[in-house]
Design a protein around this motif. Structure first.
Motif, PDB file in Angstrom:
ATOM      1  N   VAL A 189       0.834  -1.203   0.000  1.00  0.00           N
ATOM      2  CA  VAL A 189       0.000   0.000   0.000  1.00  0.00           C
ATOM      3  C   VAL A 189       0.870   1.254   0.000  1.00  0.00           C
ATOM      4  O   VAL A 189       0.576   2.238  -0.692  1.00  0.00           O
ATOM      5  N   ARG A 190       1.956   1.221   0.756  1.00  0.00           N
ATOM      6  CA  ARG A 190       2.871   2.375   0.765  1.00  0.00           C
ATOM      7  C   ARG A 190       3.393   2.669  -0.638  1.00  0.00           C
ATOM      8  O   ARG A 190       3.447   3.822  -1.074  1.00  0.00           O
ATOM      9  N   GLU A 191       3.786   1.612  -1.351  1.00  0.00           N
ATOM     10  CA  GLU A 191       4.318   1.804  -2.699  1.00  0.00           C
ATOM     11  C   GLU A 191       3.232   2.274  -3.664  1.00  0.00           C
ATOM     12  O   GLU A 191       3.497   3.056  -4.583  1.00  0.00           O
ATOM     13  N   ALA A 192       2.016   1.798  -3.465  1.00  0.00           N
ATOM     14  CA  ALA A 192       0.914   2.239  -4.326  1.00  0.00           C
ATOM     15  C   ALA A 192       0.630   3.725  -4.125  1.00  0.00           C
ATOM     16  O   ALA A 192       0.285   4.445  -5.061  1.00  0.00           O
ATOM     17  N   GLY A 196       3.993   8.327  -5.223  1.00  0.00           N
ATOM     18  CA  GLY A 196       4.244   8.734  -6.599  1.00  0.00           C
ATOM     19  C   GLY A 196       3.223   8.266  -7.604  1.00  0.00           C
ATOM     20  O   GLY A 196       3.454   8.354  -8.804  1.00  0.00           O
ATOM     21  N   THR A 197       2.093   7.733  -7.166  1.00  0.00           N
ATOM     22  CA  THR A 197       1.058   7.324  -8.104  1.00  0.00           C
ATOM     23  C   THR A 197      -0.270   7.943  -7.686  1.00  0.00           C
ATOM     24  O   THR A 197      -0.419   8.426  -6.573  1.00  0.00           O
ATOM     25  N   SER A 198      -1.215   7.900  -8.586  1.00  0.00           N
ATOM     26  CA  SER A 198      -2.547   8.434  -8.267  1.00  0.00           C
ATOM     27  C   SER A 198      -3.604   7.369  -8.537  1.00  0.00           C
ATOM     28  O   SER A 198      -4.740   7.687  -8.872  1.00  0.00           O
ATOM     29  N   ILE A 199      -3.224   6.105  -8.368  1.00  0.00           N
ATOM     30  CA  ILE A 199      -4.147   5.020  -8.710  1.00  0.00           C
ATOM     31  C   ILE A 199      -4.983   4.556  -7.515  1.00  0.00           C
ATOM     32  O   ILE A 199      -5.952   3.840  -7.691  1.00  0.00           O
ATOM     33  N   VAL A 200      -4.604   4.937  -6.290  1.00  0.00           N
ATOM     34  CA  VAL A 200      -5.353   4.498  -5.114  1.00  0.00           C
ATOM     35  C   VAL A 200      -6.660   5.285  -5.021  1.00  0.00           C
ATOM     36  O   VAL A 200      -6.661   6.511  -5.047  1.00  0.00           O
ATOM     37  N   GLU A 201      -7.779   4.564  -4.896  1.00  0.00           N
ATOM     38  CA  GLU A 201      -9.094   5.201  -4.826  1.00  0.00           C
ATOM     39  C   GLU A 201      -9.639   5.257  -3.405  1.00  0.00           C
ATOM     40  O   GLU A 201     -10.328   6.203  -3.029  1.00  0.00           O
ATOM     41  N   GLU A 202      -9.370   4.232  -2.631  1.00  0.00           N
ATOM     42  CA  GLU A 202      -9.818   4.206  -1.245  1.00  0.00           C
ATOM     43  C   GLU A 202      -9.023   3.160  -0.484  1.00  0.00           C
ATOM     44  O   GLU A 202      -8.405   2.274  -1.082  1.00  0.00           O
ATOM     45  N   ILE A 203      -9.032   3.286   0.846  1.00  0.00           N
ATOM     46  CA  ILE A 203      -8.263   2.392   1.702  1.00  0.00           C
ATOM     47  C   ILE A 203      -9.179   1.843   2.784  1.00  0.00           C
ATOM     48  O   ILE A 203     -10.015   2.560   3.338  1.00  0.00           O
ATOM     49  N   ILE A 204      -9.001   0.559   3.085  1.00  0.00           N
ATOM     50  CA  ILE A 204      -9.781  -0.111   4.117  1.00  0.00           C
ATOM     51  C   ILE A 204      -8.819  -0.647   5.166  1.00  0.00           C
ATOM     52  O   ILE A 204      -7.830  -1.318   4.831  1.00  0.00           O
ATOM     53  N   LEU A 210       5.229  -3.875  -8.343  1.00  0.00           N
ATOM     54  CA  LEU A 210       4.250  -3.716  -9.416  1.00  0.00           C
ATOM     55  C   LEU A 210       4.113  -2.268  -9.850  1.00  0.00           C
ATOM     56  O   LEU A 210       3.760  -1.979 -10.994  1.00  0.00           O
ATOM     57  N   PHE A 211       4.424  -1.337  -8.947  1.00  0.00           N
ATOM     58  CA  PHE A 211       4.224   0.085  -9.214  1.00  0.00           C
ATOM     59  C   PHE A 211       5.507   0.807  -9.625  1.00  0.00           C
ATOM     60  O   PHE A 211       5.517   2.026  -9.740  1.00  0.00           O
ATOM     61  N   HIS A 212       6.584   0.070  -9.857  1.00  0.00           N
ATOM     62  CA  HIS A 212       7.881   0.703 -10.096  1.00  0.00           C
ATOM     63  C   HIS A 212       8.335   0.718 -11.539  1.00  0.00           C
ATOM     64  O   HIS A 212       9.352   1.340 -11.849  1.00  0.00           O
ATOM     65  N   MET A 213       7.640   0.010 -12.428  1.00  0.00           N
ATOM     66  CA  MET A 213       8.106  -0.066 -13.811  1.00  0.00           C
ATOM     67  C   MET A 213       6.934  -0.393 -14.726  1.00  0.00           C
ATOM     68  O   MET A 213       5.906  -0.885 -14.255  1.00  0.00           O
ATOM     69  N   PRO A 214       7.091  -0.142 -16.015  1.00  0.00           N
ATOM     70  CA  PRO A 214       6.031  -0.537 -16.950  1.00  0.00           C
ATOM     71  C   PRO A 214       5.886  -2.057 -17.003  1.00  0.00           C
ATOM     72  O   PRO A 214       6.883  -2.791 -17.024  1.00  0.00           O
ATOM     73  N   ILE A 215       4.645  -2.515 -17.007  1.00  0.00           N
ATOM     74  CA  ILE A 215       4.343  -3.933 -17.188  1.00  0.00           C
ATOM     75  C   ILE A 215       3.349  -4.036 -18.336  1.00  0.00           C
ATOM     76  O   ILE A 215       2.249  -3.484 -18.271  1.00  0.00           O
ATOM     77  N   ILE A 216       3.768  -4.696 -19.384  1.00  0.00           N
ATOM     78  CA  ILE A 216       2.959  -4.828 -20.594  1.00  0.00           C
ATOM     79  C   ILE A 216       2.355  -6.228 -20.614  1.00  0.00           C
ATOM     80  O   ILE A 216       3.058  -7.213 -20.371  1.00  0.00           O
ATOM     81  N   THR A 217       1.082  -6.327 -20.883  1.00  0.00           N
ATOM     82  CA  THR A 217       0.402  -7.616 -20.820  1.00  0.00           C
ATOM     83  C   THR A 217      -0.369  -7.910 -22.108  1.00  0.00           C
ATOM     84  O   THR A 217      -0.649  -7.016 -22.912  1.00  0.00           O
ATOM     85  N   GLY A 218      -0.691  -9.196 -22.277  1.00  0.00           N
ATOM     86  CA  GLY A 218      -1.596  -9.605 -23.342  1.00  0.00           C
ATOM     87  C   GLY A 218      -1.065  -9.512 -24.753  1.00  0.00           C
ATOM     88  O   GLY A 218      -1.841  -9.404 -25.709  1.00  0.00           O
ATOM     89  N   VAL A 219       0.257  -9.562 -24.928  1.00  0.00           N
ATOM     90  CA  VAL A 219       0.822  -9.489 -26.270  1.00  0.00           C
ATOM     91  C   VAL A 219       1.319 -10.867 -26.702  1.00  0.00           C
ATOM     92  O   VAL A 219       1.657 -11.714 -25.872  1.00  0.00           O
ATOM     93  N   ASP A 220       1.376 -11.090 -28.000  1.00  0.00           N
ATOM     94  CA  ASP A 220       1.913 -12.326 -28.550  1.00  0.00           C
ATOM     95  C   ASP A 220       3.427 -12.338 -28.368  1.00  0.00           C
ATOM     96  O   ASP A 220       4.079 -11.290 -28.456  1.00  0.00           O
ATOM     97  N   LEU A 221       4.006 -13.509 -28.110  1.00  0.00           N
ATOM     98  CA  LEU A 221       5.447 -13.597 -27.893  1.00  0.00           C
ATOM     99  C   LEU A 221       6.222 -13.084 -29.097  1.00  0.00           C
ATOM    100  O   LEU A 221       7.201 -12.355 -28.952  1.00  0.00           O
ATOM    101  N   LYS A 222       5.796 -13.454 -30.301  1.00  0.00           N
ATOM    102  CA  LYS A 222       6.502 -12.996 -31.500  1.00  0.00           C
ATOM    103  C   LYS A 222       6.464 -11.475 -31.592  1.00  0.00           C
ATOM    104  O   LYS A 222       7.473 -10.837 -31.937  1.00  0.00           O
ATOM    105  N   GLU A 223       5.328 -10.886 -31.259  1.00  0.00           N
ATOM    106  CA  GLU A 223       5.209  -9.424 -31.270  1.00  0.00           C
ATOM    107  C   GLU A 223       6.156  -8.810 -30.250  1.00  0.00           C
ATOM    108  O   GLU A 223       6.827  -7.799 -30.527  1.00  0.00           O
ATOM    109  N   ALA A 224       6.233  -9.413 -29.067  1.00  0.00           N
ATOM    110  CA  ALA A 224       7.120  -8.889 -28.023  1.00  0.00           C
ATOM    111  C   ALA A 224       8.577  -8.931 -28.469  1.00  0.00           C
ATOM    112  O   ALA A 224       9.345  -7.984 -28.250  1.00  0.00           O
TER     113      ALA A 224
END
Length: 263
Positions: free
Chosen positions: A40-43, A46-54, A161-175
């Motif tokens: 949670v600290r890392e989220a 430097g990010t604005s993705i946190v919407e609420e905390i429980i 998870l919040f420290h670098m770009p993570i690209i998902t859902g691409v074909d291996l050949k495309e990557a």
């Protein structure tokens, strides 16, 4: 508007957040859960993705809540167990917006990891954490890989998870094509390849490099190996039959990052 942390979690909010424990709910809502103080600290940093905390005990997490400009809810033990993916809930959960990265976010990348149909959440999260630790520029998870917002993946990254770009859902050949377009050599990690230590000694790891890491169960099929410029193996001198995915990734990333820093 920020709620005071003594505001009880409304039933409607609990119901909405509980849907995020399942992939369908995450996909439909475009949100995911982050559990634990460090994550949670890392989220929040430097990010604005946190919407609420429980939280279960506002006083216990006062240092984190002091910097949070989002709604904060207090939940009882039963509610925390419904939202937690662990046997013993850690007492703090952030609801975050999902993020999206593309190849344009990589810039002049020197080191990336391409996970080819990696399906184990713990392995995927640990590879992301290792990539972050050794200064990689991005992680790519091809089509057929685990959902990066799976709670076990998020927890295993411990905030990376919040420290670098993570690209998902691409074909291996495309990557692979995109990696080459960035001027990178493409190396596939496999037990039948040339020794990693010899490649390191020969200066072959100092170049910008994309590593392909295969599936936990079947490794890299021949067609996937053929996409790489070279197949490289981590040499083993003991009695172990093999290394698991995340261990092999850690060794390859460390060796490459070290070579690049010395060049």
């Amino acid at each position: 508007m920020r709620h005071e942390p003594d505001a009880a979690l409304p039933v409607g909010v609990l119901r909405s957040v509980r849907r995020l424990t399942q992939r369908r709910g995450r996909d439909l809502g475009g949100r995911f859960l982050v559990e634990g103080r460090q994550a949670v600290r890392e989220a929040l940093a430097g990010t604005s993705i946190v919407e609420e905390i429980i939280v279960d005990d506002p006083a216990k997490h006062a240092d984190l809540l002091a910097s949070a400009s989002v709604p904060v809810w207090r939940a009882d033990d039963q509610a925390m167990r419904q939202l937690s993916d662990t046997v013993t809930p850690q007492g703090i959960i952030a609801v975050c917006r999902q993020f999206s990265f593309g190849w344009e976010d990589l810039g002049e990348a020197q080191l990336i990891v391409i996970c080819a149909q990696v399906r184990d959440p713990g392995n995927a999260g640990t590879v992301i954490r290792c990539a972050d630790a050794f200064g990689a520029d991005a992680v790519v998870l091809t089509s057929g890989s685990v959902d990066i917002y799976n709670p076990k993946v998020v927890r295993s990254t411990v905030g990376s998870l919040f420290h670098m770009p993570i690209i998902t859902g691409v074909d291996l050949k495309e990557a692979v094509e995109h990696a080459r377009g960035l001027g990178m050599q493409v190396l596939a990690a496999d037990g039948d390849g040339s020794p990693l230590d010899l490649k390191q000694l020969g200066g072959g790891l100092a170049r910008p490099t994309a590593w392909i890491m295969g599936n936990e169960a079947w490794g890299l099929p021949e067609a996937d190996r053929a996409l790489a410029d070279e197949v490289v193996a981590v040499p083993m001198w003991g009695g172990a039959e093999s290394l698991n995915l995340s261990s092999a990734a850690a060794v390859c990333l460390y060796a490459t990052a070290t070579a690049q820093r010395r060049s």
